[in-house]
Design an enzyme around this catalytic site. Structure first.
Site, PDB file in Angstrom:
ATOM      1  N   ASP A 141     -19.077 -24.830  48.072  1.00 56.77           N
ATOM      2  CA  ASP A 141     -19.523 -26.155  47.416  1.00 56.77           C
ATOM      3  C   ASP A 141     -18.726 -26.494  46.213  1.00 56.77           C
ATOM      4  O   ASP A 141     -19.062 -27.299  45.333  1.00 56.77           O
ATOM      5  CB  ASP A 141     -21.084 -26.248  47.305  1.00 56.77           C
ATOM      6  CG  ASP A 141     -21.604 -25.094  46.492  1.00 56.77           C
ATOM      7  OD1 ASP A 141     -21.241 -24.183  46.382  1.00 56.77           O
ATOM      8  OD2 ASP A 141     -22.687 -25.395  45.456  1.00 56.77           O
ATOM      9  N   HIS A 142     -17.784 -25.771  45.877  1.00 58.12           N
ATOM     10  CA  HIS A 142     -17.024 -25.861  44.700  1.00 58.12           C
ATOM     11  C   HIS A 142     -15.331 -25.748  45.304  1.00 58.12           C
ATOM     12  O   HIS A 142     -14.491 -26.161  44.574  1.00 58.12           O
ATOM     13  CB  HIS A 142     -16.905 -24.816  43.704  1.00 58.12           C
ATOM     14  CG  HIS A 142     -18.225 -24.842  43.057  1.00 58.12           C
ATOM     15  ND1 HIS A 142     -18.523 -25.483  41.929  1.00 58.12           N
ATOM     16  CD2 HIS A 142     -19.624 -24.595  43.626  1.00 58.12           C
ATOM     17  CE1 HIS A 142     -19.959 -25.361  41.463  1.00 58.12           C
ATOM     18  NE2 HIS A 142     -20.550 -24.909  42.448  1.00 58.12           N
ATOM     19  N   HIS A 165     -22.663 -15.195  38.071  1.00 57.21           N
ATOM     20  CA  HIS A 165     -22.958 -15.694  39.326  1.00 57.21           C
ATOM     21  C   HIS A 165     -22.044 -15.425  40.359  1.00 57.21           C
ATOM     22  O   HIS A 165     -22.596 -15.032  41.309  1.00 57.21           O
ATOM     23  CB  HIS A 165     -22.659 -17.148  39.115  1.00 57.21           C
ATOM     24  CG  HIS A 165     -22.964 -18.379  40.059  1.00 57.21           C
ATOM     25  ND1 HIS A 165     -24.114 -18.392  40.533  1.00 57.21           N
ATOM     26  CD2 HIS A 165     -22.102 -18.965  40.795  1.00 57.21           C
ATOM     27  CE1 HIS A 165     -24.100 -19.456  41.678  1.00 57.21           C
ATOM     28  NE2 HIS A 165     -22.916 -19.758  41.958  1.00 57.21           N
ATOM     29  N   HIS A 223     -23.991 -28.839  38.710  1.00 56.05           N
ATOM     30  CA  HIS A 223     -24.641 -29.203  39.719  1.00 56.05           C
ATOM     31  C   HIS A 223     -25.921 -30.191  38.812  1.00 56.05           C
ATOM     32  O   HIS A 223     -25.873 -30.020  37.643  1.00 56.05           O
ATOM     33  CB  HIS A 223     -25.831 -28.138  40.344  1.00 56.05           C
ATOM     34  CG  HIS A 223     -24.994 -27.616  41.435  1.00 56.05           C
ATOM     35  ND1 HIS A 223     -25.057 -27.906  42.657  1.00 56.05           N
ATOM     36  CD2 HIS A 223     -24.418 -26.398  41.359  1.00 56.05           C
ATOM     37  CE1 HIS A 223     -24.398 -26.775  43.496  1.00 56.05           C
ATOM     38  NE2 HIS A 223     -23.861 -26.043  42.607  1.00 56.05           N
ATOM     39  N   ASP A 235     -20.742 -22.899  37.814  1.00 59.48           N
ATOM     40  CA  ASP A 235     -22.329 -22.340  37.821  1.00 59.48           C
ATOM     41  C   ASP A 235     -22.662 -21.348  37.007  1.00 59.48           C
ATOM     42  O   ASP A 235     -23.442 -20.410  37.245  1.00 59.48           O
ATOM     43  CB  ASP A 235     -22.586 -21.899  39.352  1.00 59.48           C
ATOM     44  CG  ASP A 235     -22.532 -23.038  40.275  1.00 59.48           C
ATOM     45  OD1 ASP A 235     -22.380 -24.299  39.722  1.00 59.48           O
ATOM     46  OD2 ASP A 235     -22.745 -22.895  41.406  1.00 59.48           O
ATOM     47  N   HIS A 257     -14.972 -21.084  40.935  1.00 54.67           N
ATOM     48  CA  HIS A 257     -15.239 -20.013  41.570  1.00 54.67           C
ATOM     49  C   HIS A 257     -15.084 -20.359  42.947  1.00 54.67           C
ATOM     50  O   HIS A 257     -14.851 -21.471  43.571  1.00 54.67           O
ATOM     51  CB  HIS A 257     -16.724 -19.372  41.227  1.00 54.67           C
ATOM     52  CG  HIS A 257     -17.886 -20.317  41.519  1.00 54.67           C
ATOM     53  ND1 HIS A 257     -17.986 -21.478  40.980  1.00 54.67           N
ATOM     54  CD2 HIS A 257     -18.889 -20.223  42.498  1.00 54.67           C
ATOM     55  CE1 HIS A 257     -19.318 -22.132  41.072  1.00 54.67           C
ATOM     56  NE2 HIS A 257     -19.701 -21.171  42.337  1.00 54.67           N
ATOM     57  N   HIS A 285     -17.401 -20.206  45.682  1.00 56.86           N
ATOM     58  CA  HIS A 285     -18.560 -20.651  46.862  1.00 56.86           C
ATOM     59  C   HIS A 285     -18.031 -22.062  47.274  1.00 56.86           C
ATOM     60  O   HIS A 285     -17.308 -22.802  46.864  1.00 56.86           O
ATOM     61  CB  HIS A 285     -19.764 -21.011  46.043  1.00 56.86           C
ATOM     62  CG  HIS A 285     -20.349 -19.582  45.682  1.00 56.86           C
ATOM     63  ND1 HIS A 285     -21.520 -19.413  44.701  1.00 56.86           N
ATOM     64  CD2 HIS A 285     -20.257 -18.304  46.135  1.00 56.86           C
ATOM     65  CE1 HIS A 285     -21.816 -18.180  44.752  1.00 56.86           C
ATOM     66  NE2 HIS A 285     -21.193 -17.444  45.545  1.00 56.86           N
TER      67      HIS A 285
END
Length: 238
Positions: A57-58, A111, A168, A130, A53, A55
């Site tokens: 942090d990915h 998410h 995570h 996530d 996805h 975001h």
């Protein structure tokens, strides 16, 4: 047969290197530095980046890795405007094959609206980003309770021996929530003992096995949308 290397990134993110001892894919590069270090140590040629996805942090390592290795970036077709550097847009339930790497994408909204999971079906490995965590599921940022419940219901249909690699290291906190609402679950108690042992030794708590998640993850045990919704609200404030 493929291998999976777990690469810790940022505060609590997991990125992954999937390889055959020669060529590699990277799943969700949170940052480029740790991945470059691991790729060089393993002497691997990076061919593809797979994003679950959009975001930050990915995807934050996408462009640096692409520039360094001239690799292709893969993502979901509906997220093509949100995935930096995307080259290959896959559809729901589309199969991608490249040498030893064979996978199928599954659209798992909840998410985010464009979240996907990558299933390496020959190896019984599922990268859930996530959507599904060990002993929990992702927060609802763009999707609905119904979206996430359907996405988790889909994952529940996979082979019970499937290895789950999530985005995570949240497992200990997730375990505390599960045991609070499922205090008599003996399988969960055993899993918590193992979680604490692994964390004390500096070992990641993943991959988990789908069979264990079905036994211990209270979100997967929810039988209807009403129960799931209440649990998700409680977890948001846990």
């Amino acid at each position: 047969m493929i291998k999976v290397e777990i690469v810790k990134c940022l505060k609590d993110n997991f990125s992954y290197i999937v390889h055959n001892n020669n060529e590699a894919l990277v799943i969700d590069p949170s940052e480029s530095g740790p991945l470059i270090k691991s790729l060089e140590k393993l002497n691997l040629k990076l061919k593809y980046i797979l994003n679950t996805h959009h975001h930050f942090d990915h995807i934050d390592g996408n462009l640096t890795l692409k520039e360094k290795y001239n690799c292709k970036i893969i993502g979901f077709i509906d997220d093509k405007k949100r995935i930096p550097g995307i080259d290959i847009c896959l559809k729901n339930e589309e199969i991608f094959k490249e040498g030893d790497f064979q996978l199928k994408t599954y659209h798992t909204p909840g998410h985010t609206s464009g979240h996907i999971c990558y299933h390496f079906f020959n190896d019984k490995i599922l990268f859930t980003g996530d959507t599904l965590f060990s002993l929990s599921c992702g927060r609802l940022f763009e999707g609905t309770y119904e979206d996430m419940f359907r996405s988790l219901s889909l994952i529940k249909t996979f082979d019970k021996e499937t290895l789950i690699y999530c985005g995570h290291e949240y497992t200990l906190n997730n375990a505390k929530f599960c045991i609070e609402h499922d205090p008599n679950n003996e399988n969960l108690k055993k899993k918590i003992d193992l979680i604490n042992k692994n964390l004390k030794a500096g070992i990641p708590t993943i991959p988990s096995i789908l069979k264990e998640e079905l036994e211990c993850n209270i979100f997967l045990k929810a039988e209807n949308i009403e129960t799931f919704s209440k649990l998700r609200d409680l977890k948001d404030n846990f």
